[in-house]
Write an enzyme that holds these catalytic residues in place. Structure first.
Site, PDB file in Angstrom:
ATOM      1  N   ASP A   8       0.871  -1.436  -0.057  1.00 36.67           N
ATOM      2  CA  ASP A   8      -0.011   0.172  -0.070  1.00 36.67           C
ATOM      3  C   ASP A   8       0.871   1.177  -0.123  1.00 36.67           C
ATOM      4  OD1 ASP A   8      -1.203  -2.144   1.268  1.00 36.67           O
ATOM      5  OD2 ASP A   8      -2.848  -1.120   1.777  1.00 36.67           O
ATOM      6  N   ASN A  40      -4.182   3.667  -1.046  1.00 36.01           N
ATOM      7  CA  ASN A  40      -4.056   4.974   0.058  1.00 36.01           C
ATOM      8  C   ASN A  40      -2.976   5.954  -0.543  1.00 36.01           C
ATOM      9  OD1 ASN A  40      -4.063   2.457   2.421  1.00 36.01           O
ATOM     10  ND2 ASN A  40      -5.387   3.858   2.090  1.00 36.01           N
ATOM     11  N   HIS A  68     -10.854   1.189  -0.246  1.00 39.40           N
ATOM     12  CA  HIS A  68     -10.854   2.417  -0.353  1.00 39.40           C
ATOM     13  C   HIS A  68     -10.880   2.834  -1.957  1.00 39.40           C
ATOM     14  CE1 HIS A  68     -10.408   3.786   3.956  1.00 39.40           C
ATOM     15  NE2 HIS A  68      -9.687   3.044   4.031  1.00 39.40           N
ATOM     16  N   HIS A 181      -0.678  -2.603   6.276  1.00 44.87           N
ATOM     17  CA  HIS A 181       0.491  -1.599   6.330  1.00 44.87           C
ATOM     18  C   HIS A 181       1.687  -2.085   7.135  1.00 44.87           C
ATOM     19  CE1 HIS A 181      -2.119   2.118   4.967  1.00 44.87           C
ATOM     20  NE2 HIS A 181      -2.260   0.921   4.437  1.00 44.87           N
TER      21      HIS A 181
END
Length: 274
Positions: A8, A40, A68, A181
């Protein structure tokens, strides 16, 4: 084939790290195909058209998204125009774009990239990732229509990621987790020949709380109260991901190495530490 997957991308720090480092890695490691998770990359919430173009120009062959995927509204239209961007297979049925695609690689070879969202501990009830992946893997068998196959499993629970790894074993070159993450230390080749890593980590500033400036997350944990919005940390970023080499005949993994370049984490890659 030589494959690189980067975890990410987190905000400006992550974008900068990818744009400054990936072109050199492509050359030095003689990479055939690169996948970058970009969900992200724009202020920690989704991916804008402009930032997608930056990452593609830096050397990504494919960008995956996640839960997202459409936080940035312009992605709703752009993903229909840009086939190198994938949203999750098991997102809403009416969502634009695709969750899997065959891509061209050097020498006329084809690389399958697919992404699915997990269900455990996720905020929204997405549909079953296993059946979604089953359809794609059967349609594009490894070593036949696909010279290599990469599955990005975007979810919270390591148990669910591991289950997907075993479910795809022998049918994908690499199954790699994203979303948390935090890079894991379980890089391995499963018994059927699939390279596996529970989480690739993030491309971002690790002097943070999963990529966000520390003050606001700490306040919320300690007091239970919200004061400000989360803001992506802007310190030197570590490029985190995984490198895989595959057998040209079968598409199965021959080698897997975690990648940590720059920033605060111990550096490593296909050449070893350093």
């Amino acid at each position: 084939m030589r494959l690189l997957f980067l975890g990410d991308v987190m905000g400006r720090a992550g974008r900068t790290a990818v744009c400054e480092t990936l072109p050199k890695l492509r050359k030095d490691w003689r990479l055939d195909f690169v996948v970058v998770n970009g969900e992200n990359a724009s202020s920690g919430h989704g991916l804008t058209t402009a930032h997608a173009e930056l990452l593609l120009k830096a050397g990504a062959d494919c960008l995956t998204l996640g839960d997202h995927a459409f936080d940035q509204r312009d992605m709703l239209q752009y993903i229909e125009k840009e086939p190198r961007i994938l949203r999750p297979l098991n997102y809403a049925k009416t969502a634009p774009g695709s969750g899997a695609r065959l891509f061209e690689a050097p020498g006329g070879r084809k690389v399958l990239v697919a992404q699915a969202l997990g269900q455990v501990f996720m905020k929204r009830p997405f549909s079953d990732p296993f059946s979604a992946l089953e359809t794609v893997l059967r349609t594009h068998p490894l070593g036949a229509s696909a010279a290599a196959s990469i599955v990005d499993i975007h979810c919270e629970a390591t148990s669910e990621k591991m289950a997907v790894g075993h479910f795809c074993d022998g049918r994908a070159s690499l199954v790699v987790g994203t979303h948390t993450h935090v890079p894991t230390a379980d890089a391995m080749i499963l018994s059927g020949g699939t390279a596996y890593l529970s989480d690739a980590g993030m491309c971002g500033d690790y002097d943070s709380v999963i990529g966000m400036e520390k003050e606001e997350p700490l306040r919320r944990f300690i007091t239970g109260m919200q004061k400000n919005r989360f803001t992506p940390a802007r310190g030197p970023a570590t490029l985190s991901g995984v490198y895989v080499e595959t057998d040209d005949r079968t598409g199965k993994a021959l080698r897997i190495d975690p990648v940590r370049v720059g920033g605060r984490l111990q550096q490593s890659g296909p050449g070893g530490a350093g």
